[in-house]
Design an enzyme around this catalytic site. Structure first.
Site, PDB file in Angstrom:
ATOM      1  N   LYS A   1       0.878  -1.187   0.000  1.00 18.72           N
ATOM      2  CA  LYS A   1       0.000   0.000   0.000  1.00 18.72           C
ATOM      3  C   LYS A   1       0.902   1.218   0.000  1.00 18.72           C
ATOM      4  O   LYS A   1       2.064   1.139   0.416  1.00 18.72           O
ATOM      5  CB  LYS A   1      -0.880  -0.006   1.251  1.00 18.72           C
ATOM      6  CG  LYS A   1      -2.122   0.837   1.127  1.00 18.72           C
ATOM      7  CD  LYS A   1      -3.220   0.132   0.338  1.00 18.72           C
ATOM      8  CE  LYS A   1      -4.360   1.068   0.022  1.00 18.72           C
ATOM      9  NZ  LYS A   1      -5.512   0.357  -0.550  1.00 18.72           N
TER      10      LYS A   1
ATOM     11  N   ASP B   1      -6.899   4.315  -4.773  1.00 18.20           N
ATOM     12  CA  ASP B   1      -7.589   4.157  -3.479  1.00 18.20           C
ATOM     13  C   ASP B   1      -8.230   5.526  -3.221  1.00 18.20           C
ATOM     14  O   ASP B   1      -8.438   6.300  -4.172  1.00 18.20           O
ATOM     15  CB  ASP B   1      -6.591   3.768  -2.377  1.00 18.20           C
ATOM     16  CG  ASP B   1      -7.279   3.341  -1.074  1.00 18.20           C
ATOM     17  OD1 ASP B   1      -7.833   2.230  -1.037  1.00 18.20           O
ATOM     18  OD2 ASP B   1      -7.293   4.123  -0.100  1.00 18.20           O
TER      19      ASP B   1
HETATM   20  P1  NDP Z   1     -13.083   7.755  -2.884  1.00 24.17           P
HETATM   21  O1  NDP Z   1     -12.038   8.752  -2.638  1.00 24.17           O
HETATM   22  O2  NDP Z   1     -13.586   7.557  -4.267  1.00 24.17           O
HETATM   23  O3  NDP Z   1     -14.363   8.038  -1.950  1.00 24.17           O
HETATM   24  C1  NDP Z   1     -14.290   8.113  -0.551  1.00 24.17           C
HETATM   25  C2  NDP Z   1     -15.657   8.534  -0.024  1.00 24.17           C
HETATM   26  O4  NDP Z   1     -15.672   8.396   1.393  1.00 24.17           O
HETATM   27  C3  NDP Z   1     -15.996   9.994  -0.329  1.00 24.17           C
HETATM   28  O5  NDP Z   1     -17.366  10.087  -0.569  1.00 24.17           O
HETATM   29  C4  NDP Z   1     -15.619  10.700   0.970  1.00 24.17           C
HETATM   30  O6  NDP Z   1     -16.333  11.902   1.204  1.00 24.17           O
HETATM   31  C5  NDP Z   1     -16.057   9.653   1.972  1.00 24.17           C
HETATM   32  N1  NDP Z   1     -15.358   9.835   3.256  1.00 24.17           N
HETATM   33  C6  NDP Z   1     -14.038  10.020   3.455  1.00 24.17           C
HETATM   34  N2  NDP Z   1     -13.783  10.166   4.766  1.00 24.17           N
HETATM   35  C7  NDP Z   1     -14.981  10.062   5.393  1.00 24.17           C
HETATM   36  C8  NDP Z   1     -15.391  10.120   6.743  1.00 24.17           C
HETATM   37  N3  NDP Z   1     -14.499  10.316   7.722  1.00 24.17           N
HETATM   38  N4  NDP Z   1     -16.702   9.957   7.026  1.00 24.17           N
HETATM   39  C9  NDP Z   1     -17.597   9.751   6.029  1.00 24.17           C
HETATM   40  N5  NDP Z   1     -17.275   9.702   4.724  1.00 24.17           N
HETATM   41  C10 NDP Z   1     -15.975   9.847   4.422  1.00 24.17           C
HETATM   42  O7  NDP Z   1     -12.493   6.370  -2.295  1.00 24.17           O
HETATM   43  P2  NDP Z   1     -12.881   4.886  -2.674  1.00 24.17           P
HETATM   44  O8  NDP Z   1     -14.333   4.788  -2.895  1.00 24.17           O
HETATM   45  O9  NDP Z   1     -11.933   4.405  -3.698  1.00 24.17           O
HETATM   46  O10 NDP Z   1     -12.482   4.121  -1.314  1.00 24.17           O
HETATM   47  C11 NDP Z   1     -13.376   4.015  -0.221  1.00 24.17           C
HETATM   48  C12 NDP Z   1     -12.926   2.897   0.695  1.00 24.17           C
HETATM   49  O11 NDP Z   1     -12.870   1.654  -0.044  1.00 24.17           O
HETATM   50  C13 NDP Z   1     -11.536   3.047   1.311  1.00 24.17           C
HETATM   51  O12 NDP Z   1     -11.524   2.438   2.579  1.00 24.17           O
HETATM   52  C14 NDP Z   1     -10.655   2.230   0.364  1.00 24.17           C
HETATM   53  O13 NDP Z   1      -9.463   1.785   0.993  1.00 24.17           O
HETATM   54  C15 NDP Z   1     -11.586   1.063   0.081  1.00 24.17           C
HETATM   55  N6  NDP Z   1     -11.275   0.315  -1.124  1.00 24.17           N
HETATM   56  C16 NDP Z   1     -11.188   0.930  -2.354  1.00 24.17           C
HETATM   57  C17 NDP Z   1     -10.922   0.198  -3.472  1.00 24.17           C
HETATM   58  C18 NDP Z   1     -10.938   0.788  -4.840  1.00 24.17           C
HETATM   59  O14 NDP Z   1     -10.856   0.017  -5.818  1.00 24.17           O
HETATM   60  N7  NDP Z   1     -11.057   2.103  -4.997  1.00 24.17           N
HETATM   61  C19 NDP Z   1     -10.604  -1.247  -3.382  1.00 24.17           C
HETATM   62  C20 NDP Z   1     -10.829  -1.817  -2.075  1.00 24.17           C
HETATM   63  C21 NDP Z   1     -11.118  -1.041  -0.995  1.00 24.17           C
HETATM   64  P3  NDP Z   1     -15.636  13.360   0.934  1.00 24.17           P
HETATM   65  O15 NDP Z   1     -15.808  13.578  -0.517  1.00 24.17           O
HETATM   66  O16 NDP Z   1     -16.394  14.292   1.800  1.00 24.17           O
HETATM   67  O17 NDP Z   1     -14.188  13.213   1.356  1.00 24.17           O
END
Ligand code: NDP
Length: 455
Positions: free
Chosen positions: A133, A173
């Site tokens: 990571k 991510d």
């Molecule tokens: P993105 O950056 O696309 O989206 C993250 C989302 O989470 C945004 O809507 C953000 O809101 C919200 N968020 C961030 N911090 C908080 C918080 N403290 N409370 C509530 N909402 C929050 O990321 P991903 O969708 O890619 O990733 C999301 C999760 O999935 C992570 O844990 C990542 O490690 C995991 N993951 C992702 C993969 C991938 O292929 N992308 C694969 C496997 C796991 P805001 O816009 O306000 O920041």
């Protein structure tokens, strides 16, 4: 406390004391290891071939951590300085693979927990990929497109020494999507003069795989479908509460709608929106466009769609059948878990990595009316399709969307079956997906490490 339990808890305490001493202040890393050690220490004690090889001690020590300065100039020609990291955890079953996170709050502890989990997740997919990571304390939301490009180029100027198609293959991510991967790949190609699959999540026009963007969210729903089938439940009409509104959340929502479920919430770091009737596909597309392309808040999305917005709230207080935390680590705590259980929620699957605190997981696992699946199993679809992207790059081929989707569904079903094999309870209680995922991932990794000698 019975004798075996006393011995197990003392072994766990000794192991965790050592880990905390060696990694002071790294709470997220401690949490991720503790969860795995709870299931694995008893399993290791029961299996002679794994005893005395110090496997868990070796697996919790990364192969290496690279931390480096990233200097770039902003649009006003001012010099900016950030920190970048790559945590290369374990490459016993294949080259390092895992995402890059751009987040001002990211720490070495967060990247170590993510890298550690990634080793088990990648082993579970059945593909030959090791765990890693990385990322940087950089917030793309605060910068223009040209600043993001210059930052990505500066990061790659150093990262190039550590990554490559047979060495370490980063993906996206939080904060790193197709745009960032494009800039990182461009700089890698320019520096090395090679067009190879050194990153995944690329645009489809330059070596990316069909369905990579959708894969994590879609994979979560394929996994949920298998869980529900085992419970003799139907997703049609089920109310699904989802947190986040990013890549994973929106694609989980899209597949949930396709499968006939009602998506009743989305959220971001400021608040959540709620609608009892559920989003339709068109509303979801609007939400996705507003969040993604126009950087709108969920409050603005709720306003546009005429949904209720709750400032500072999380989705876990609403009535739902299924909860999918898809935002970030530790976003669902013990009180949230209790609320979900009181409201009749019967399935929780983690789209994000470690979104449930230890107390929340404990509450879910104590309740026989709840089936809970950890991220390392439920969200493995993203890295699985990254593995398929790597395979396509190596073959110089492009697979169709249907073929990738078929493979994704097969891989998610096999992960589900592996979890059931190792976490199934013959006593009519719900499958312990956490234990199943930990043991299945461990076996594959441990066997590879044992076969390759003490390293
Ligand atoms: P993105 O950056 O696309 O989206 C993250 C989302 O989470 C945004 O809507 C953000 O809101 C919200 N968020 C961030 N911090 C908080 C918080 N403290 N409370 C509530 N909402 C929050 O990321 P991903 O969708 O890619 O990733 C999301 C999760 O999935 C992570 O844990 C990542 O490690 C995991 N993951 C992702 C993969 C991938 O292929 N992308 C694969 C496997 C796991 P805001 O816009 O306000 O920041």
């Amino acid at each position: 406390m019975s004798e075996p339990h006393a011995a197990q808890s003392s072994a766990l305490n000794d192991f965790m004391d050592g880990l905390v001493r060696r990694n002071p202040g790294q709470d997220e890393f401690h949490q991720a290891v503790h969860e795995v050690a709870c299931d694995l220490l008893p399993f290791i004690a029961e299996h002679e071939k794994y005893r005395d090889a110090m496997l868990l001690e070796r697996m919790t020590e990364p192969d290496r951590i690279v931390s480096f300065r990233v200097c770039w100039t902003d649009d006003d020609n001012c010099v900016q300085v950030n920190r970048g990291w790559r945590v290369q955890f374990n490459n016993a079953i294949g080259p390092y693979k895992g995402g890059l996170r751009f987040d001002p709050e990211v720490t070495e502890s967060v990247l170590k927990f993510l890298g550690f989990e990634q080793c088990f997740k990648n082993a579970l997919t059945g593909l030959p990929i090791g765990g890693a990571k990385g990322g940087a304390n950089f917030d793309p939301k605060q910068h223009s497109d040209t600043e993001i490009m210059r930052f990505c180029q500066a990061l790659m100027n150093t990262l190039v020494h550590y990554v490559g198609p047979n060495q370490d293959i980063p993906a996206g991510d939080i904060g790193v999507g197709q745009r960032e991967i494009g800039y990182l790949f461009g700089q890698y190609r320019s520096l090395t003069r090679e067009f190879v699959g050194a990153l995944t999540g690329k645009g489809v026009s330059f070596g990316g795989s069909e369905l990579r963007t959708e894969a994590t969210g879609f994979g979560v729903l394929y996994f949920v479908k298998d869980m529900a089938e085992r419970l003799d439940r139907d997703l049609d009409g089920a109310r699904v509460a989802i947190s986040g509104a990013g890549n994973v959340a929106c694609h989980a929502a899209r597949k949930a709608i396709e499968l006939g479920a009602k998506v009743v919430t989305l959220s971001d770091s400021k608040g959540m929106m709620h609608g009892r009737d559920g989003l339709d596909a068109e509303q979801l597309a609007t939400a996705q466009r507003m969040k993604g392309e126009h950087r709108c808040s969920i409050e603005q999305v709720a306003d546009e769609l005429g949904w209720r917005y709750h400032e500072g709230a999380k989705p876990w207080g609403v009535e739902c059948d299924i909860a999918l935390p898809c935002a970030t680590q530790n976003e669902l705590d013990g009180d949230d878990a209790k609320r979900l259980l009181d409201n009749g929620c019967w399935l929780v699957a983690e789209g994000a990595n470690m979104p449930c605190t230890a107390e929340a997981v404990e509450a879910f696992q104590q309740d026989d009316a709840m089936s809970y699946a950890p991220g390392k199993a439920a969200n493995a679809g993203g890295v699985a399709v990254s593995g398929l992207e790597r395979a396509q790059n190596a073959q110089h081929l492009v697979w169709t969307r249907d073929r990738v989707d078929e493979e994704l569904q097969r891989i998610m079903r096999e992960i589900h079956d592996r979890c059931v094999r190792h976490g199934g309870n013959g006593d009519g209680r719900p499958v312990n997906y956490r234990k199943g995922a930990n043991i299945a991932g461990f076996e594959k990794l441990a066997d590879a490490m044992l076969a390759q000698g003490v390293l």
